[in-house]
Scaffold this motif. Structure first.
Motif, PDB file in Angstrom:
ATOM      1  N   MET A  79      18.343   8.735  -2.448  1.00 44.72           N
ATOM      2  CA  MET A  79      18.324   8.445  -1.004  1.00 44.72           C
ATOM      3  C   MET A  79      17.159   9.525  -0.299  1.00 44.72           C
ATOM      4  O   MET A  79      17.145  10.600  -0.478  1.00 44.72           O
ATOM      5  CB  MET A  79      19.321   8.497  -0.439  1.00 44.72           C
ATOM      6  CG  MET A  79      19.404   8.491   1.337  1.00 44.72           C
ATOM      7  SD  MET A  79      21.170   8.407   2.024  1.00 44.72           S
ATOM      8  CE  MET A  79      21.548  10.259   1.904  1.00 44.72           C
ATOM      9  N   THR A  80      16.236   8.682   0.304  1.00 46.33           N
ATOM     10  CA  THR A  80      15.344   9.699   1.094  1.00 46.33           C
ATOM     11  C   THR A  80      15.695   9.812   2.374  1.00 46.33           C
ATOM     12  O   THR A  80      15.968   8.740   3.245  1.00 46.33           O
ATOM     13  CB  THR A  80      13.954   9.280   0.835  1.00 46.33           C
ATOM     14  OG1 THR A  80      13.431   8.919  -0.408  1.00 46.33           O
ATOM     15  CG2 THR A  80      12.810   9.823   1.782  1.00 46.33           C
ATOM     16  N   ARG A  81      15.836  10.983   2.967  1.00 45.24           N
ATOM     17  CA  ARG A  81      16.057  11.364   4.426  1.00 45.24           C
ATOM     18  C   ARG A  81      14.739  11.807   5.150  1.00 45.24           C
ATOM     19  O   ARG A  81      14.428  12.981   4.613  1.00 45.24           O
ATOM     20  CB  ARG A  81      17.289  12.327   4.345  1.00 45.24           C
ATOM     21  CG  ARG A  81      18.573  11.915   3.852  1.00 45.24           C
ATOM     22  CD  ARG A  81      19.608  12.643   4.063  1.00 45.24           C
ATOM     23  NE  ARG A  81      20.121  13.028   5.302  1.00 45.24           N
ATOM     24  CZ  ARG A  81      20.951  14.170   5.647  1.00 45.24           C
ATOM     25  NH1 ARG A  81      21.728  14.864   4.776  1.00 45.24           N
ATOM     26  NH2 ARG A  81      21.113  14.584   6.730  1.00 45.24           N
ATOM     27  N   ALA A  82      14.505  11.140   6.008  1.00 41.31           N
ATOM     28  CA  ALA A  82      13.137  11.226   6.645  1.00 41.31           C
ATOM     29  C   ALA A  82      13.218  12.323   7.754  1.00 41.31           C
ATOM     30  O   ALA A  82      14.075  12.222   8.556  1.00 41.31           O
ATOM     31  CB  ALA A  82      12.155  10.385   6.843  1.00 41.31           C
ATOM     32  N   ALA A  83      12.603  13.457   8.071  1.00 35.35           N
ATOM     33  CA  ALA A  83      12.543  14.190   9.519  1.00 35.35           C
ATOM     34  C   ALA A  83      11.140  13.707  10.007  1.00 35.35           C
ATOM     35  O   ALA A  83      10.050  13.618   9.527  1.00 35.35           O
ATOM     36  CB  ALA A  83      12.390  15.607   9.037  1.00 35.35           C
ATOM     37  N   ARG A  84      11.305  13.356  11.393  1.00 34.74           N
ATOM     38  CA  ARG A  84      10.215  12.825  12.100  1.00 34.74           C
ATOM     39  C   ARG A  84      10.145  13.515  13.621  1.00 34.74           C
ATOM     40  O   ARG A  84      11.421  13.471  14.028  1.00 34.74           O
ATOM     41  CB  ARG A  84      10.556  11.210  12.301  1.00 34.74           C
ATOM     42  CG  ARG A  84       9.363  10.519  12.811  1.00 34.74           C
ATOM     43  CD  ARG A  84       9.454   8.982  12.336  1.00 34.74           C
ATOM     44  NE  ARG A  84       8.184   8.331  12.966  1.00 34.74           N
ATOM     45  CZ  ARG A  84       8.174   7.711  13.988  1.00 34.74           C
ATOM     46  NH1 ARG A  84       9.173   7.279  14.537  1.00 34.74           N
ATOM     47  NH2 ARG A  84       7.018   6.921  14.108  1.00 34.74           N
ATOM     48  N   VAL A  85       9.179  13.887  13.855  1.00 38.33           N
ATOM     49  CA  VAL A  85       9.181  14.324  15.394  1.00 38.33           C
ATOM     50  C   VAL A  85       7.687  14.147  15.932  1.00 38.33           C
ATOM     51  O   VAL A  85       6.627  14.024  15.350  1.00 38.33           O
ATOM     52  CB  VAL A  85       9.435  16.092  15.119  1.00 38.33           C
ATOM     53  CG1 VAL A  85       8.222  16.791  14.412  1.00 38.33           C
ATOM     54  CG2 VAL A  85       9.584  16.739  16.452  1.00 38.33           C
ATOM     55  N   TRP A  86       7.691  14.087  17.096  1.00 40.17           N
ATOM     56  CA  TRP A  86       6.560  13.797  17.908  1.00 40.17           C
ATOM     57  C   TRP A  86       6.009  15.167  18.426  1.00 40.17           C
ATOM     58  O   TRP A  86       6.795  15.660  19.454  1.00 40.17           O
ATOM     59  CB  TRP A  86       7.016  12.579  19.183  1.00 40.17           C
ATOM     60  CG  TRP A  86       5.959  12.208  19.780  1.00 40.17           C
ATOM     61  CD1 TRP A  86       4.723  11.499  19.405  1.00 40.17           C
ATOM     62  CD2 TRP A  86       5.652  12.345  21.300  1.00 40.17           C
ATOM     63  NE1 TRP A  86       3.888  11.264  20.558  1.00 40.17           N
ATOM     64  CE2 TRP A  86       4.232  11.991  21.560  1.00 40.17           C
ATOM     65  CE3 TRP A  86       6.207  13.036  22.297  1.00 40.17           C
ATOM     66  CZ2 TRP A  86       3.652  11.808  22.948  1.00 40.17           C
ATOM     67  CZ3 TRP A  86       5.425  12.955  23.621  1.00 40.17           C
ATOM     68  CH2 TRP A  86       4.118  12.538  23.888  1.00 40.17           C
ATOM     69  N   ALA A  87       4.982  15.428  17.998  1.00 42.68           N
ATOM     70  CA  ALA A  87       4.194  16.273  18.868  1.00 42.68           C
ATOM     71  C   ALA A  87       2.701  16.380  18.802  1.00 42.68           C
ATOM     72  O   ALA A  87       1.976  16.863  17.899  1.00 42.68           O
ATOM     73  CB  ALA A  87       4.471  17.596  17.668  1.00 42.68           C
ATOM     74  N   PRO A  88       2.234  15.468  19.663  1.00 43.49           N
ATOM     75  CA  PRO A  88       0.907  15.150  19.900  1.00 43.49           C
ATOM     76  C   PRO A  88      -0.033  15.840  19.953  1.00 43.49           C
ATOM     77  O   PRO A  88      -1.370  15.971  19.798  1.00 43.49           O
ATOM     78  CB  PRO A  88       0.755  14.158  21.177  1.00 43.49           C
ATOM     79  CG  PRO A  88       2.173  14.499  21.868  1.00 43.49           C
ATOM     80  CD  PRO A  88       3.153  15.230  20.944  1.00 43.49           C
ATOM     81  N   ARG A  89       0.426  17.305  20.264  1.00 41.19           N
ATOM     82  CA  ARG A  89      -0.703  18.428  20.533  1.00 41.19           C
ATOM     83  C   ARG A  89      -0.748  19.291  19.541  1.00 41.19           C
ATOM     84  O   ARG A  89      -1.668  20.237  19.686  1.00 41.19           O
ATOM     85  CB  ARG A  89      -0.353  18.982  22.081  1.00 41.19           C
ATOM     86  CG  ARG A  89      -0.614  18.146  23.278  1.00 41.19           C
ATOM     87  CD  ARG A  89      -0.536  18.827  24.586  1.00 41.19           C
ATOM     88  NE  ARG A  89      -0.344  17.959  25.701  1.00 41.19           N
ATOM     89  CZ  ARG A  89       0.812  18.104  26.520  1.00 41.19           C
ATOM     90  NH1 ARG A  89       1.966  18.922  26.231  1.00 41.19           N
ATOM     91  NH2 ARG A  89       0.735  17.177  27.202  1.00 41.19           N
ATOM     92  N   ALA A  90       0.084  19.230  18.763  1.00 43.01           N
ATOM     93  CA  ALA A  90       0.201  20.408  17.437  1.00 43.01           C
ATOM     94  C   ALA A  90      -0.981  20.012  16.577  1.00 43.01           C
ATOM     95  O   ALA A  90      -1.169  18.777  16.187  1.00 43.01           O
ATOM     96  CB  ALA A  90       1.435  20.087  16.782  1.00 43.01           C
ATOM     97  N   ALA A  91      -1.474  21.005  15.828  1.00 41.31           N
ATOM     98  CA  ALA A  91      -2.460  20.707  14.888  1.00 41.31           C
ATOM     99  C   ALA A  91      -1.899  21.020  13.563  1.00 41.31           C
ATOM    100  O   ALA A  91      -2.339  20.558  12.688  1.00 41.31           O
ATOM    101  CB  ALA A  91      -3.733  21.768  15.203  1.00 41.31           C
TER     102      ALA A  91
END
Length: 71
Positions: free
Chosen positions: A1-13
């Protein structure tokens, strides 16, 4: 089972998933989203991927580890 981490950080390089004190690189996706395999990061840190996993995000190599804004 794959557990994904997902985050929105549009300004991060660069975004890293931090699990067990270990930084794991995240992959940039369209629209400012970043993803990583949370279960794989947990295994690397010696944590069962079926357990509750304490994690955070490091943006652009800052010393601060930020909590998941959606948690």
């Amino acid at each position: 089972m794959t557990r994904a981490a997902r985050v929105w950080a549009p300004r991060a390089a660069k975004v890293q998933l931090v699990v067990g004190g270990i930084d794991h690189p995240m992959d940039a996706q369209d629209g400012g989203w970043w993803t990583a395999d949370l279960g794989g990061a947990a295994r690397t840190a010696g944590i069962s991927e079926t357990a509750d996993i304490d994690y955070g995000y490091r943006l652009d190599d800052e010393p601060l580890v930020r909590p998941d804004p959606r948690s």
